[in-house]
Design an enzyme around this catalytic site. Structure first.
Site, PDB file in Angstrom:
ATOM      1  N   GLU A 102      68.397  64.725 -31.982  1.00 53.61           N
ATOM      2  CA  GLU A 102      69.689  65.069 -32.552  1.00 53.61           C
ATOM      3  C   GLU A 102      70.798  64.426 -31.719  1.00 53.61           C
ATOM      4  O   GLU A 102      70.731  64.442 -30.487  1.00 53.61           O
ATOM      5  CB  GLU A 102      69.796  66.599 -32.482  1.00 53.61           C
ATOM      6  CG  GLU A 102      71.082  67.198 -32.928  1.00 53.61           C
ATOM      7  CD  GLU A 102      71.092  68.723 -32.677  1.00 53.61           C
ATOM      8  OE1 GLU A 102      72.016  69.368 -33.182  1.00 53.61           O
ATOM      9  OE2 GLU A 102      70.192  69.253 -31.977  1.00 53.61           O
ATOM     10  N   ASP A 210      66.203  69.734 -13.171  1.00 55.81           N
ATOM     11  CA  ASP A 210      66.968  68.570 -12.696  1.00 55.81           C
ATOM     12  C   ASP A 210      68.443  68.793 -13.028  1.00 55.81           C
ATOM     13  O   ASP A 210      69.099  67.957 -13.645  1.00 55.81           O
ATOM     14  CB  ASP A 210      66.440  67.293 -13.373  1.00 55.81           C
ATOM     15  CG  ASP A 210      66.944  66.024 -12.688  1.00 55.81           C
ATOM     16  OD1 ASP A 210      67.598  66.116 -11.633  1.00 55.81           O
ATOM     17  OD2 ASP A 210      66.693  64.930 -13.221  1.00 55.81           O
TER      18      ASP A 210
HETATM   19  P1  ADP Z   1      68.873  58.738 -18.934  1.00 55.63           P
HETATM   20  O1  ADP Z   1      67.546  59.328 -19.293  1.00 55.63           O
HETATM   21  O2  ADP Z   1      68.873  57.242 -18.990  1.00 55.63           O
HETATM   22  O3  ADP Z   1      69.457  59.292 -17.653  1.00 55.63           O
HETATM   23  P2  ADP Z   1      70.557  60.530 -20.450  1.00 55.63           P
HETATM   24  O4  ADP Z   1      69.620  61.484 -21.108  1.00 55.63           O
HETATM   25  O5  ADP Z   1      71.294  61.015 -19.253  1.00 55.63           O
HETATM   26  O6  ADP Z   1      69.853  59.153 -20.137  1.00 55.63           O
HETATM   27  O7  ADP Z   1      71.569  60.066 -21.574  1.00 55.63           O
HETATM   28  C1  ADP Z   1      72.529  59.054 -21.345  1.00 55.63           C
HETATM   29  C2  ADP Z   1      73.898  59.511 -21.823  1.00 55.63           C
HETATM   30  O8  ADP Z   1      73.829  59.700 -23.243  1.00 55.63           O
HETATM   31  C3  ADP Z   1      74.292  60.880 -21.264  1.00 55.63           C
HETATM   32  O9  ADP Z   1      75.103  60.743 -20.135  1.00 55.63           O
HETATM   33  C4  ADP Z   1      75.032  61.524 -22.382  1.00 55.63           C
HETATM   34  O10 ADP Z   1      76.403  61.199 -22.296  1.00 55.63           O
HETATM   35  C5  ADP Z   1      74.489  60.872 -23.643  1.00 55.63           C
HETATM   36  N1  ADP Z   1      73.516  61.721 -24.344  1.00 55.63           N
HETATM   37  C6  ADP Z   1      72.337  62.217 -23.878  1.00 55.63           C
HETATM   38  N2  ADP Z   1      71.703  62.924 -24.828  1.00 55.63           N
HETATM   39  C7  ADP Z   1      72.491  62.863 -25.921  1.00 55.63           C
HETATM   40  C8  ADP Z   1      72.391  63.391 -27.247  1.00 55.63           C
HETATM   41  N3  ADP Z   1      71.332  64.094 -27.640  1.00 55.63           N
HETATM   42  N4  ADP Z   1      73.401  63.145 -28.108  1.00 55.63           N
HETATM   43  C9  ADP Z   1      74.486  62.401 -27.730  1.00 55.63           C
HETATM   44  N5  ADP Z   1      74.634  61.874 -26.523  1.00 55.63           N
HETATM   45  C10 ADP Z   1      73.656  62.094 -25.615  1.00 55.63           C
END
Ligand code: ADP
Length: 303
Positions: A102, A210
């Site tokens: 999502e 985390d």
């Molecule tokens: P990584 O695994 O590379 O650390 P993240 O899970 O932190 O990546 O996601 C990268 C960025 O994308 C996050 O800092 C956040 O701003 C955005 N993000 C993460 N999950 C979602 C989501 N489900 N919907 C919209 N944006 C997201």
């Protein structure tokens, strides 16, 4: 874990994953890069039916990271106390691994954002852990990752035993190349005497695992959403300690969390020992910058 309730489909193409998530005739119209992550490529996907999804991508050799992330998110979702994105599918596609979930539209934080985060996390920490592990045990049903580091989750009856054998010891073994013999001896003494410093909680808690400032978001209503967990069942203090590792969350978060959970005396002392795990993981992943803090904490807890 109740996998039927949290069915995340393993797919062998992104098209298949999109169809599983949104229906037969739906396809991807446009992909837009999302910045901010430290490990993966991330995209906002605009679909032909007007829906938007979030995609993270890496190399095929990293497919297990997305398996672990999807399972952690599903675990937090199952507890039902704090929002996480719904994960639809994960898998591989033409040389990549991916997870499809999502898309969370970011909104301005509500006035009581921090209170919501504190109270939501406390509720999650109070929730029954029987859906994840035999009641009373610590660990998880699968190993997972803390950043790029491997995280062992062998279920154990004792929290202090689990923290010593599945958290500190594996990191100390990896870090041995940085340690002189006095540090190796101090680390052994710390592990042998862990019960002097940590206690067995009344009951285990599902942890995010985390929980630093980059792993929560504010959704379209301005309410908190947890992302990117390294979930397992442990002592609640380990999650709170991590929030304080890189500067700490807003004061209102701690007030609302501890109002609900209560504080066990000595938390400030234990906090450093819990964060020793993350600092040693950082030492192993990113190198010597973290060595002085790691050595200082090992020596502090090995007298
Ligand atoms: P990584 O695994 O590379 O650390 P993240 O899970 O932190 O990546 O996601 C990268 C960025 O994308 C996050 O800092 C956040 O701003 C955005 N993000 C993460 N999950 C979602 C989501 N489900 N919907 C919209 N944006 C997201």
């Amino acid at each position: 874990m109740d996998r039927k309730e949290n069915a995340i489909r393993e797919c062998f193409s992104l098209e298949e994953a999109v169809i599983y998530a949104c229906g037969e005739s739906v396809s991807i119209d446009k992909k837009q890069s999302v910045h901010g992550g430290d490990a993966n490529e991330a995209y906002k996907l605009f679909l032909s039916n007007g829906e938007i999804l979030f995609l993270k991508r890496n190399t095929v050799s990293n497919a297990d990271f997305f398996r672990a992330e999807a399972e952690g998110i599903a675990a937090i979702k199952l507890a039902g106390k704090i929002r996480v994105p719904t994960v639809y599918a994960r898998g591989t596609d033409a040389g990549h691994s991916f997870v499809l979930m999502e898309y969370i539209e970011s909104g301005r934080r509500q006035e009581d954002f921090w209170e919501q985060l504190g109270a939501g996390l406390a509720a999650m920490h109070k929730a029954d852990t029987a859906p994840y592990l035999e009641r009373g045990k610590y660990g998880f049903d699968r190993d997972n990752y803390i950043g790029a580091g491997y995280q062992k989750n062998t279920p154990m009856d004792s929290w202090t035993g689990f923290f010593s054998e599945c958290r500190l010891r594996p990191q100390f073994i990896l870090a041995e190349k940085y340690f002189d013999s006095s540090v190796v001896r101090a680390a052994d003494r710390l592990l042998d005497n862990i019960d002097r410093y940590l206690y067995e909680p009344d009951k285990p808690s599902l942890l995010h695992g985390d929980l630093w400032g980059g792993n929560f978001m504010s959704d379209e209503n301005g309410s908190p959403v947890l992302i990117d967990p390294a979930a397992y069942v442990g002592c609640n203090e380990a999650d709170i300690a991590m929030t304080e590792l890189f500067g700490g969350f807003d004061r209102r978060f701690y007030e609302s969390y501890f109002d609900s959970m209560g504080v066990v005396p000595g938390y400030e002392e234990r906090r450093e020992l819990y964060n020793l795990y993350h600092l040693t993981n950082h030492l192993n992943l990113f190198g010597r910058t973290y060595l002085p803090s790691v050595v200082r904490i090992i020596k502090r807890f090995s007298v």
